[in-house]
Design an enzyme around this catalytic site. Sequence first.
Site, short mmCIF file in Angstrom:
data_model
loop_
_atom_site.label_atom_id
_atom_site.label_comp_id
_atom_site.label_asym_id
_atom_site.label_seq_id
_atom_site.Cartn_x
_atom_site.Cartn_y
_atom_site.Cartn_z
N GLY A 294 34.41 33.46 41.14
CA GLY A 294 34.64 33.80 42.60
C GLY A 294 35.63 32.69 43.37
O GLY A 294 36.73 32.44 42.63
N SER A 295 35.60 32.68 44.54
CA SER A 295 36.54 32.01 45.27
C SER A 295 36.40 30.42 45.08
O SER A 295 35.29 29.88 44.94
CB SER A 295 36.58 32.61 46.77
OG SER A 295 35.42 32.11 47.42
N CYS B 255 41.11 37.23 38.12
CA CYS B 255 41.21 35.90 38.05
C CYS B 255 42.33 35.36 37.34
O CYS B 255 43.16 34.39 37.83
CB CYS B 255 39.97 35.22 37.51
SG CYS B 255 39.35 35.94 36.12
N GLU C 275 46.57 32.10 45.88
CA GLU C 275 46.07 33.33 45.32
C GLU C 275 46.15 34.74 46.36
O GLU C 275 45.28 34.62 47.15
CB GLU C 275 44.74 33.14 44.82
CG GLU C 275 43.88 34.18 43.92
CD GLU C 275 42.65 34.18 43.23
OE1 GLU C 275 41.72 33.55 43.86
OE2 GLU C 275 42.37 33.87 41.75
N LYS D 141 22.76 37.56 40.43
CA LYS D 141 23.04 38.07 41.67
C LYS D 141 24.47 38.52 41.75
O LYS D 141 25.48 37.84 41.92
CB LYS D 141 23.05 36.60 42.41
CG LYS D 141 22.52 37.01 44.20
CD LYS D 141 23.63 37.89 45.11
CE LYS D 141 25.01 37.27 45.22
NZ LYS D 141 25.86 38.33 45.84
N GLU E 216 34.28 29.11 37.53
CA GLU E 216 35.44 30.09 37.28
C GLU E 216 36.11 30.75 38.46
O GLU E 216 35.75 31.53 39.11
CB GLU E 216 35.30 31.30 36.28
CG GLU E 216 36.46 31.47 35.55
CD GLU E 216 37.18 32.74 36.08
OE1 GLU E 216 38.09 32.66 37.00
OE2 GLU E 216 37.02 33.96 35.53
N GLY F 280 33.12 28.35 45.30
CA GLY F 280 32.65 27.58 43.92
C GLY F 280 32.17 26.03 44.41
O GLY F 280 31.35 25.54 44.28
P1 NAI Z 1 33.26 35.13 46.99
O1 NAI Z 1 33.89 33.71 45.98
O2 NAI Z 1 33.02 34.94 48.34
O3 NAI Z 1 32.21 35.86 46.15
C1 NAI Z 1 31.90 35.80 44.74
C2 NAI Z 1 30.38 35.75 44.85
O4 NAI Z 1 29.97 34.53 45.47
C3 NAI Z 1 29.63 36.86 45.31
O5 NAI Z 1 28.62 37.50 44.54
C4 NAI Z 1 29.18 36.57 46.67
O6 NAI Z 1 27.88 37.09 47.15
C5 NAI Z 1 28.76 35.06 46.26
N1 NAI Z 1 28.91 34.28 47.49
C6 NAI Z 1 29.62 34.15 48.51
N2 NAI Z 1 29.36 33.15 49.34
C7 NAI Z 1 28.11 32.38 48.65
C8 NAI Z 1 27.52 31.36 49.26
N3 NAI Z 1 27.74 30.68 50.08
N4 NAI Z 1 26.42 30.84 48.08
C9 NAI Z 1 26.55 31.46 46.98
N5 NAI Z 1 26.84 32.49 46.42
C10 NAI Z 1 27.90 33.10 47.48
O7 NAI Z 1 34.72 35.89 47.02
P2 NAI Z 1 35.00 37.25 47.95
O8 NAI Z 1 34.79 36.84 49.16
O9 NAI Z 1 34.75 38.51 47.41
O10 NAI Z 1 36.83 37.27 47.56
C11 NAI Z 1 37.67 36.33 48.20
C12 NAI Z 1 38.61 35.61 47.48
O11 NAI Z 1 38.10 35.10 46.43
C13 NAI Z 1 39.50 36.60 46.81
O12 NAI Z 1 40.48 37.10 47.57
C14 NAI Z 1 40.02 36.00 45.67
O13 NAI Z 1 41.14 35.01 46.10
C15 NAI Z 1 38.96 35.15 45.47
N6 NAI Z 1 38.07 35.80 44.38
C16 NAI Z 1 38.30 35.37 42.94
C17 NAI Z 1 37.46 35.76 41.89
C18 NAI Z 1 37.71 35.59 40.41
O14 NAI Z 1 37.72 36.18 39.65
N7 NAI Z 1 38.12 33.96 40.03
C19 NAI Z 1 36.57 36.98 41.95
C20 NAI Z 1 36.48 37.23 43.48
C21 NAI Z 1 37.17 36.78 44.40
#
Ligand code: NAI
Length: 483
Positions: free
Chosen positions: A230-231, A286, A385, A177, A252, A235
């Site tokens: 992701g966030s 990240c 972050e 996904k 992660e 997580g």
């Molecule tokens: P996010 O954590 O919401 O998105 C990452 C993935 O999770 C996407 O594929 C999203 O569709 C999915 N996702 C979102 N909500 C979900 C749920 N309830 N259940 C299952 N999957 C879900 O991250 P977002 O909104 O893009 O960015 C927000 C903050 O997260 C950023 O400002 C940053 O601080 C952090 N982040 C960290 C990353 C890393 O590499 N560790 C990557 C992206 C964001």
Amino acid sequence: MAFSFDTKHIFVGGKWRAGESGRLIDLINPSTGEVLAQIAKGSALDIDAAVNAAQASLDGEWGEMTALERGRILRKMSDLTLERSKELAKMEALDVGKPFGQALTDAIAMARYFEFYAGACDKIHGSTIPFMNGFTVLTMREPHGVTGHIIPWNYPMQINGRSIGGALAMGNAAVLKPAEEACLTALALGEIASDAGLPAGALNIVPGIGAEAGAALSAHKGVNHISFTGSKAVGALIQKSAGEHVAPVTLELGGKSPQIVFEDADIDAAIPFLVNAGIQNAGQTCSASSRILVQRSIYDKVVKAMSERYEALIVGPALDDLNVGPMISARQKQIVEEFLQLAQADGLEIVARGKMADKLPDGGHYVLPTLFGNVPADHSLAQDEIFGPVQVVIAFEDEADALKIANGTSYGLVAGVWTKDGSRQMRMAKKLHVGQVFINNYGAGGGVELPFGGVKGSGHGREKGFEALYSFSVTKTIAIKHG
Ligand code: NAI
Ligand code: MG
């Protein structure tokens, strides 16, 4: 050879088709704010179809394949990725807003992950265990079964390489996904997999929004392992949701990673790493190094040298391949701007900023790289972050002080240490509460071979390297009584 997949389709059971609901999401080009393409808004029904297709592949051709055969397919995926690396890089640059050169590095890294895991497939094995007389005991490493992969938009190719590469190497069938903000190279992976001869259903790709397709995947009872990048907030949700059906997760979750510069460091060698690790992919990394800890005696010298580099940074559209591209989205730009406003309200000192390129497209999500000096270690800019091209410099007195500050956040992903003192290198490496420590470098060029992941709020489990193969498999113990 050009890619021919339809961006509006999902990839399930080896076939491209529209999502069940027919709904679509606009993908925005972050450099211009214009619509780049449309992708399917996958639903719980689409996820269910993908999980069923994955299970069918395990019960069929994919499940029957030998490790050698899996390795050959991954090797072919690697070759095809390299052959199409420029096209993939252009797609990623337009979709993520990442400067073209950085996107090309990611394409090459994805190929390298597939190559690494291709070679590892038939080299992972169990053991025999001395036990009671009359017994032979052995262990086998088996795939989890269906693995779910929920990935972000910042490094789609690198994260797919490590995640899908590791899962397929161990013989799992994957459901991917991708993030709703950037999805094209993840879809391209479906075509690469088909062309490489991966059996239908071994890899399924369903784009969609997190709260819908992502949540359906983590909650699906047919999914035996979830790998998420992701966030921290999401997580935690995923861990809870997978916990309902007792599926293991690898998380992660980013960080607030420091580089620590001692007064005996080779400062000239350190400076490019100090800055690049903060502004690469516009800080949306990240393992970005968003905190620079500098011993007070060399503070002015380091800040001056970093400032010179900052002032030469140019921000502009991804395909112009400048130093820094736009933020992924208007929302991410707003998050970064709120941090900058907070810094202003609290009177933090801006020591240097980059420059915007001439004639920027109006709708792009650009922010200026900004370096803050003398930031208190407990300030939000030094704790949270930001995920933008913003770094803080913090002065420290001695080794104990540096460690206290370095370990003093809720994260623990990576850390860099710059010192020529060998004993100090080892003391710091042992006491830093993180998953990776870099001595006199930062990032080790990506390091496909190197286990990667965090502690504390940065997550748990390891991706990359050989160790990921343990995450993507389970040990079965077989005790044979033969008398
Ligand atoms: P996010 O954590 O919401 O998105 C990452 C993935 O999770 C996407 O594929 C999203 O569709 C999915 N996702 C979102 N909500 C979900 C749920 N309830 N259940 C299952 N999957 C879900 O991250 P977002 O909104 O893009 O960015 C927000 C903050 O997260 C950023 O400002 C940053 O601080 C952090 N982040 C960290 C990353 C890393 O590499 N560790 C990557 C992206 C964001
Ligand atoms: Mg989100």
